[in-house]
Design a protein around this motif. Structure first.
Motif, PDB file in Angstrom:
ATOM      1  N   PRO A 106      51.187 -20.116 -17.926  1.00 36.88           N
ATOM      2  CA  PRO A 106      50.135 -20.097 -16.902  1.00 36.88           C
ATOM      3  C   PRO A 106      49.920 -21.464 -16.261  1.00 36.88           C
ATOM      4  N   ASP A 107      50.155 -22.530 -17.024  1.00 34.25           N
ATOM      5  CA  ASP A 107      49.967 -23.871 -16.477  1.00 34.25           C
ATOM      6  C   ASP A 107      50.891 -24.150 -15.290  1.00 34.25           C
ATOM      7  N   VAL A 108      52.071 -23.572 -15.288  1.00 35.54           N
ATOM      8  CA  VAL A 108      53.013 -23.786 -14.186  1.00 35.54           C
ATOM      9  C   VAL A 108      52.387 -23.285 -12.880  1.00 35.54           C
ATOM     10  N   LEU A 109      51.825 -22.106 -12.913  1.00 38.51           N
ATOM     11  CA  LEU A 109      51.205 -21.560 -11.704  1.00 38.51           C
ATOM     12  C   LEU A 109      49.935 -22.307 -11.344  1.00 38.51           C
ATOM     13  N   LEU A 110      49.162 -22.703 -12.340  1.00 34.35           N
ATOM     14  CA  LEU A 110      47.919 -23.426 -12.054  1.00 34.35           C
ATOM     15  C   LEU A 110      48.219 -24.762 -11.375  1.00 34.35           C
ATOM     16  N   VAL A 111      49.239 -25.451 -11.841  1.00 30.99           N
ATOM     17  CA  VAL A 111      49.628 -26.720 -11.215  1.00 30.99           C
ATOM     18  C   VAL A 111      50.041 -26.472  -9.761  1.00 30.99           C
ATOM     19  N   MET A 157      40.874 -22.004  10.786  1.00 27.46           N
ATOM     20  CA  MET A 157      40.532 -20.789  10.046  1.00 27.46           C
ATOM     21  C   MET A 157      41.622 -20.428   9.040  1.00 27.46           C
ATOM     22  N   PHE A 158      42.877 -20.611   9.421  1.00 24.91           N
ATOM     23  CA  PHE A 158      44.000 -20.308   8.541  1.00 24.91           C
ATOM     24  C   PHE A 158      43.963 -21.192   7.299  1.00 24.91           C
ATOM     25  N   GLU A 159      43.769 -22.497   7.493  1.00 20.69           N
ATOM     26  CA  GLU A 159      43.732 -23.408   6.349  1.00 20.69           C
ATOM     27  C   GLU A 159      42.493 -23.176   5.491  1.00 20.69           C
ATOM     28  N   THR A 160      41.379 -22.856   6.120  1.00 21.76           N
ATOM     29  CA  THR A 160      40.156 -22.539   5.363  1.00 21.76           C
ATOM     30  C   THR A 160      40.391 -21.325   4.481  1.00 21.76           C
ATOM     31  N   ASP A 161      41.054 -20.309   5.027  1.00 22.03           N
ATOM     32  CA  ASP A 161      41.349 -19.098   4.255  1.00 22.03           C
ATOM     33  C   ASP A 161      42.338 -19.399   3.129  1.00 22.03           C
ATOM     34  N   ASN A 162      43.349 -20.227   3.401  1.00 22.81           N
ATOM     35  CA  ASN A 162      44.311 -20.592   2.348  1.00 22.81           C
ATOM     36  C   ASN A 162      43.624 -21.309   1.195  1.00 22.81           C
ATOM     37  N   ILE A 163      42.695 -22.203   1.512  1.00 24.95           N
ATOM     38  CA  ILE A 163      41.952 -22.904   0.472  1.00 24.95           C
ATOM     39  C   ILE A 163      41.109 -21.913  -0.327  1.00 24.95           C
ATOM     40  N   ALA A 164      40.445 -21.000   0.365  1.00 15.18           N
ATOM     41  CA  ALA A 164      39.614 -20.002  -0.318  1.00 15.18           C
ATOM     42  C   ALA A 164      40.464 -19.126  -1.239  1.00 15.18           C
ATOM     43  N   TRP A 165      41.672 -18.745  -0.777  1.00 16.46           N
ATOM     44  CA  TRP A 165      42.541 -17.929  -1.627  1.00 16.46           C
ATOM     45  C   TRP A 165      42.985 -18.726  -2.856  1.00 16.46           C
ATOM     46  N   CYS A 166      43.361 -19.974  -2.661  1.00 15.85           N
ATOM     47  CA  CYS A 166      43.765 -20.811  -3.804  1.00 15.85           C
ATOM     48  C   CYS A 166      42.617 -20.927  -4.804  1.00 15.85           C
ATOM     49  N   ASP A 167      41.407 -21.140  -4.305  1.00 19.50           N
ATOM     50  CA  ASP A 167      40.241 -21.232  -5.195  1.00 19.50           C
ATOM     51  C   ASP A 167      40.046 -19.929  -5.959  1.00 19.50           C
ATOM     52  N   ALA A 168      40.149 -18.800  -5.256  1.00 19.22           N
ATOM     53  CA  ALA A 168      39.974 -17.497  -5.907  1.00 19.22           C
ATOM     54  C   ALA A 168      41.067 -17.273  -6.947  1.00 19.22           C
ATOM     55  N   ALA A 169      42.300 -17.608  -6.603  1.00 22.42           N
ATOM     56  CA  ALA A 169      43.412 -17.419  -7.543  1.00 22.42           C
ATOM     57  C   ALA A 169      43.238 -18.306  -8.768  1.00 22.42           C
ATOM     58  N   LEU A 170      42.852 -19.550  -8.558  1.00 22.01           N
ATOM     59  CA  LEU A 170      42.635 -20.465  -9.684  1.00 22.01           C
ATOM     60  C   LEU A 170      41.531 -19.948 -10.599  1.00 22.01           C
ATOM     61  N   ASN A 171      40.424 -19.531 -10.002  1.00 20.17           N
ATOM     62  CA  ASN A 171      39.315 -19.005 -10.811  1.00 20.17           C
ATOM     63  C   ASN A 171      39.726 -17.748 -11.563  1.00 20.17           C
ATOM     64  N   LEU A 173      42.785 -16.720 -12.434  1.00 20.12           N
ATOM     65  CA  LEU A 173      43.792 -16.964 -13.468  1.00 20.12           C
ATOM     66  C   LEU A 173      43.250 -17.775 -14.639  1.00 20.12           C
ATOM     67  N   GLN A 174      42.190 -18.509 -14.422  1.00 15.28           N
ATOM     68  CA  GLN A 174      41.612 -19.314 -15.500  1.00 15.28           C
ATOM     69  C   GLN A 174      40.586 -18.545 -16.326  1.00 15.28           C
ATOM     70  N   GLU A 175      40.269 -17.319 -15.909  1.00 16.27           N
ATOM     71  CA  GLU A 175      39.381 -16.484 -16.717  1.00 16.27           C
ATOM     72  C   GLU A 175      40.085 -16.155 -18.028  1.00 16.27           C
ATOM     73  N   GLU A 176      39.300 -15.797 -19.023  1.00 16.42           N
ATOM     74  CA  GLU A 176      39.876 -15.425 -20.310  1.00 16.42           C
ATOM     75  C   GLU A 176      40.799 -14.226 -20.122  1.00 16.42           C
ATOM     76  N   ALA A 177      42.023 -14.419 -20.463  1.00 17.22           N
ATOM     77  CA  ALA A 177      43.002 -13.334 -20.404  1.00 17.22           C
ATOM     78  C   ALA A 177      44.004 -13.573 -21.508  1.00 17.22           C
ATOM     79  N   PRO A 178      44.600 -12.511 -22.001  1.00 18.62           N
ATOM     80  CA  PRO A 178      45.598 -12.717 -23.051  1.00 18.62           C
ATOM     81  C   PRO A 178      46.795 -13.505 -22.513  1.00 18.62           C
TER      82      PRO A 178
END
Length: 181
Positions: A106-111, A157-171, A173-178
């Motif tokens: 998971p660290d590979v994707l988080l980085v 708007m495109f870059e704002t959305d990309n940042i929001a998606w990265c933030d959502a993906a990071l959050n 993927l960092q939730e408790e998961a097996p």
């Protein structure tokens, strides 16, 4: 869209040398359509062969060849503008990597997500600086100025959305998961 349309649209601002055209292209259209200087020069030569651009005498003592949009080039561009625009297809290698992310720690994707977020934040900062410098009061723009501003607004708007998606993906993927076994 083809590179020829992007070059012709760039020449709407007036005659310019090939070198300055490439710089103008990168400052305006380059935010959403990339081309190397070599590609621009090659396409400029093809446009000249089709009589869509023509060389003009330079107003300075420079020996650089300057190009201007011809009536035929303007007609060609006008016909293209009048045609319906097809939406661009989303082709994003990061999404494929996320899809195949089960193969790595998971660290590979988080980085990578942090790296990508930083990239989009830098681009957003550049676009916002251009907006502040060139379009500080968008509500007071003329019609022609609005046509210059709208692609920049899309980039913001495109870059704002990309940042929001990265933030959502990071959050997400960092939730408790097996962890993968």
């Amino acid at each position: 869209m083809t590179l020829s349309h992007a070059i012709l649209a760039t020449l709407l601002s007036g005659p310019v040398s090939g070198y300055k055209l490439a710089k103008r292209f990168n400052r305006t259209i380059g935010y959403f359509w990339q081309a190397t200087h070599q590609q621009i020069y090659r396409e400029l030569a093809a446009l000249e062969e089709h009589d869509y651009v023509q060389p003009v005498a330079s107003s300075s003592s420079s020996t650089e060849k300057q190009y201007m949009l011809t009536r035929e080039g303007q007609d060609f561009l006008t016909q293209w503008v009048a045609q319906p625009a097809e939406p661009g297809a989303l082709r994003e290698d990061l999404l494929v990597k996320v899809r195949a992310g089960i193969l790595v720690s998971p660290d590979v994707l988080l980085v990578e997500l942090h790296r990508r977020r930083a990239f989009h934040a830098e681009k957003l900062a550049v676009y916002q600086a251009v907006q502040e410098r060139d379009f500080p009061e968008p509500q007071h723009l003329t019609y022609e100025q609005r046509l210059l501003y709208l692609p920049l607004l899309r980039g913001i708007m495109f870059e704002t959305d990309n940042i929001a998606w990265c933030d959502a993906a990071l959050n997400f993927l960092q939730e408790e998961a097996p962890l993968p076994s």
